[in-house]
Design a protein around this motif. Structure first.
Motif, short mmCIF file in Angstrom:
data_model
loop_
_atom_site.label_atom_id
_atom_site.label_comp_id
_atom_site.label_asym_id
_atom_site.label_seq_id
_atom_site.Cartn_x
_atom_site.Cartn_y
_atom_site.Cartn_z
N TRP A 117 0.85 -1.19 0.00
CA TRP A 117 0.00 0.00 0.00
C TRP A 117 0.88 1.24 0.00
N GLU A 119 -2.43 -1.27 -3.65
CA GLU A 119 -3.37 -0.17 -3.43
C GLU A 119 -2.59 1.14 -3.36
N ASP A 160 -7.52 0.76 -6.10
CA ASP A 160 -7.43 -0.60 -5.56
C ASP A 160 -7.09 -1.53 -6.71
N ILE A 164 -8.93 0.90 4.13
CA ILE A 164 -7.74 0.39 3.45
C ILE A 164 -8.05 -1.03 2.99
#
Length: 275
Positions: free
Chosen positions: A190, A218, A233, A251
């Motif tokens: 992420w 992400e 995403d 998240i």
């Protein structure tokens, strides 16, 4: 020659920080921090450049039989070799080795062999990134999670090659084996970037594609001036998703169990007020 010896010679000869910066081709801020005591452990390349500079000044002084002379810039053959070679390269030819040889306070990223200068971090930028990092770190710690949150400056060798090295504002890395010698080797799971007017194209186009291709699961783009958060995403092919600083944003890589409350970061938006 130690920093203390250089400092003594600097004072004896009356060399200003700007004279040293010009003579060594180091950033003025680097010289100020080294001799002002703010930088306790300068980079090896910085120390080498300073050492050559002061030894050369001593040589000139001995040759002229004087206790002090005007600051003389280093001749090309005495300059730090890697820095010299960096200057001879063209955009697209730079490597991770070149990136690591840039002096302190040269804030750059390397993408596909292209060196991209980074502006000094805005106070609001730092506060927003720090707030998001705080929420992530607190959650992972409370849940005893295996993932590790990170915040810039932290080098990420994104493509695991010699051509790209980036510093995402905030990241989450769930494979602990990717931490090698204090840096991240490979794609974080992420990533969040807090953009500015000058970085918008880089973060919204170039980095967007790089992160997607490298395997980042992400990617969040936070725009404080527009007060928006755009979420990509990649793992579930859901993008873009648009949010504001009034939202609590899940998240995805954490299965939506952590929602970042952007209202907590909203208080720092006043720092972007041009008035």
């Amino acid at each position: 020659m130690t920093i203390e010896e250089m400092q003594e010679l600097r004072k004896d000869c009356g060399y200003s920080y700007s004279m040293i910066a010009e003579g060594t081709e180091l950033p003025l801020s680097t010289v100020q921090k080294v001799f002002g005591g703010q930088t306790k452990s300068p980079r090896y390349e910085t120390l080498q450049r300073l050492n050559r500079y002061f030894e050369y000044q001593q040589h000139i002084m001995r040759m002229n039989s004087r206790s002090a002379v005007k600051s003389e810039p280093l001749p090309q053959w005495l300059r730090e070799p890697s820095a010299y070679h960096v200057k001879k390269k063209k955009q697209g030819e730079f490597t991770v080795e070149d990136y690591r040889n840039f002096p302190d306070d040269y804030r750059v990223e390397l993408i596909d062999g292209v060196v991209i200068e980074m502006e000094g971090p805005h106070a609001g930028h730092q506060m927003i990134a720090g707030e998001v990092y705080r929420q992530i770190a607190n959650y992972i710690k409370a849940e005893k999670g295996k993932c590790i949150p990170g915040i810039a400056p932290l080098d990420v060798q994104l493509d695991q090659d010699i051509w790209t090295m980036v510093q995402p504002d905030v990241m989450i890395v769930c494979d602990r084996d990717k931490f090698i010698n204090g840096n991240v080797f490979g794609a974080p799971d992420w990533v969040m970037e807090v953009i500015s007017k000058s970085s918008k194209r880089k973060d919204c186009v170039k980095k967007l594609n790089k992160y997607m291709e490298a395997g980042v699961r992400e990617y969040w783009i936070v725009d404080p001036q527009e007060q928006t958060v755009t979420v990509y995403d990649f793992e579930h092919s859901r993008f873009p998703m648009n949010y504001t600083f009034e939202d609590q944003i899940p998240i995805a890589i954490l299965e939506g169990k952590l929602k970042i409350d952007m209202r907590e970061a909203k208080e720092y938006l006043y720092m972007y007020d041009e008035n």
